[in-house]
Every structure is written in C-alpha cells, then in structure tokens.
Design a protein around this motif. Structure first.
Motif, mmCIF file in Angstrom:
data_model
loop_
_atom_site.group_PDB
_atom_site.id
_atom_site.type_symbol
_atom_site.label_atom_id
_atom_site.label_comp_id
_atom_site.label_asym_id
_atom_site.label_seq_id
_atom_site.Cartn_x
_atom_site.Cartn_y
_atom_site.Cartn_z
ATOM 1 N N THR A 1 14.264 15.533 1.302
ATOM 2 C CA THR A 1 15.356 14.680 1.779
ATOM 3 C C THR A 1 15.436 13.411 0.936
ATOM 4 O O THR A 1 14.414 12.933 0.436
ATOM 5 N N GLU A 2 16.646 12.897 0.803
ATOM 6 C CA GLU A 2 16.818 11.604 0.123
ATOM 7 C C GLU A 2 16.790 10.456 1.131
ATOM 8 O O GLU A 2 16.718 9.287 0.767
ATOM 9 N N ASN A 3 16.848 10.797 2.404
ATOM 10 C CA ASN A 3 16.911 9.805 3.478
ATOM 11 C C ASN A 3 15.507 9.469 3.954
ATOM 12 O O ASN A 3 14.937 10.160 4.799
ATOM 13 N N ILE A 4 14.965 8.406 3.396
ATOM 14 C CA ILE A 4 13.569 8.051 3.628
ATOM 15 C C ILE A 4 13.468 6.604 4.085
ATOM 16 O O ILE A 4 14.094 5.722 3.507
ATOM 17 N N ALA A 5 12.672 6.390 5.126
ATOM 18 C CA ALA A 5 12.281 5.044 5.541
ATOM 19 C C ALA A 5 10.778 4.931 5.284
ATOM 20 O O ALA A 5 10.017 5.830 5.645
ATOM 21 N N LEU A 6 10.387 3.860 4.635
ATOM 22 C CA LEU A 6 8.998 3.679 4.225
ATOM 23 C C LEU A 6 8.475 2.376 4.833
ATOM 24 O O LEU A 6 8.959 1.296 4.506
ATOM 25 N N PHE A 7 7.501 2.486 5.735
ATOM 26 C CA PHE A 7 6.933 1.353 6.457
ATOM 27 C C PHE A 7 5.722 0.842 5.688
ATOM 28 O O PHE A 7 4.765 1.596 5.459
ATOM 29 N N LEU A 8 5.761 -0.443 5.289
ATOM 30 C CA LEU A 8 4.774 -0.979 4.353
ATOM 31 C C LEU A 8 4.258 -2.354 4.785
ATOM 32 O O LEU A 8 4.900 -3.046 5.575
ATOM 33 N N PRO A 9 3.132 -2.787 4.196
ATOM 34 C CA PRO A 9 2.629 -4.122 4.517
ATOM 35 C C PRO A 9 3.534 -5.213 3.943
ATOM 36 O O PRO A 9 4.259 -4.989 2.972
ATOM 37 N N ARG A 10 3.466 -6.376 4.542
ATOM 38 C CA ARG A 10 4.351 -7.489 4.158
ATOM 39 C C ARG A 10 4.177 -7.945 2.720
ATOM 40 O O ARG A 10 5.087 -8.492 2.119
#
Length: 138
Positions: A88-97
C-alpha cells in the motif's frame, strides 16, 4: 478513511492481549484480526488499503539522541517502511519526537508528498506521525 477490517500485528503476545481488550471495550473486536507475529516476516503476504506502523524505537535510548535516525531501529525503519509500501502507498508512521525529519521525508516516492504531524501532550511535542499516500489531508 473508515476501516471495516483491521489486521493488528505485534510480536509481543501481551500487547496483542491488551489490544484485544481495548477493542472489546470499544466494541470493535469483531472487525479486527489479531496476529502474534513479526511484521517483517508477514508483510509479503499482506494486502491492505492502509497501514499504521508503530515500529520499536529501541527503548529509552532514543531520548539520549539529539536526532533519532530511522536506522537506529531494529529492524531498520527504512526497511519497515519499504515492506509496507509493497502492499500500500497509504502509510502512517508513528515516530519519536526527535526523529530525523529529512530521513522521513526521504521515504516518500519522488513526486509524492508526506505530511508530518506533531503530537502534543501538556503543550509538549511527544511524538510525530508521518502520513503518506491518500492519508494526507488536502
């Protein structure tokens, strides 16, 4: 984007149990498939409209760095993103500040966009979420 079916994958069975509990509390357990496993091993078999990635940051060590590199993750953040981008091209990536924002921008396919959202708690940036593909609000 509304999801009718969600696949939740974590290598830690305790985290899957917690996710099941939360899904039950919110009445959505019947719409979620819970899998204990390694995303990197499962990714080639997956198909999805979108993916939310919350990769391991390596414990509190990330806080000791001025700028956190995606390569500090294990597996490497670039590799995790690449594995997801194959289905998929629809990606949410949760990362450190303190993530290296230039590295995150570099994940975008040439000519495409990335939206970076700072997540605040008590008026302080705690995390960052990067959105790719059709997850970007226009």
């Amino acid at each position: 984007m509304t999801c009718n079916h969600v696949i939740a994958i974590d290598i830690d069975p305790v985290k899957i149990d917690l996710a099941k509990h939360n899904a039950r509390v919110y009445g959505v357990e019947d719409r979620i498939e819970f899998i204990v496993g390694d995303f990197m091993e499962l990714a080639p078999t997956l198909s999805a409209d979108a993916v939310f990635l919350s990769p391991p940051w390596g414990g509190p060590e990330y806080l000791r760095q001025d700028v956190y590199s995606l390569s500090s993750m294990s597996p490497c953040g670039n590799d995790i993103f690449l594995a997801a981008s194959k289905f998929t091209e629809n990606i949410a990536l949760f990362l450190p500040r303190n993530v290296d924002v230039d590295e995150v921008i570099g994940l975008a396919v040439p000519g495409s966009k990335v939206e970076i959202e700072q997540n605040f708690l008590n008026r302080r940036v705690k995390t960052v979420t990067a959105y790719f593909g059709n997850l970007i609000s226009e």
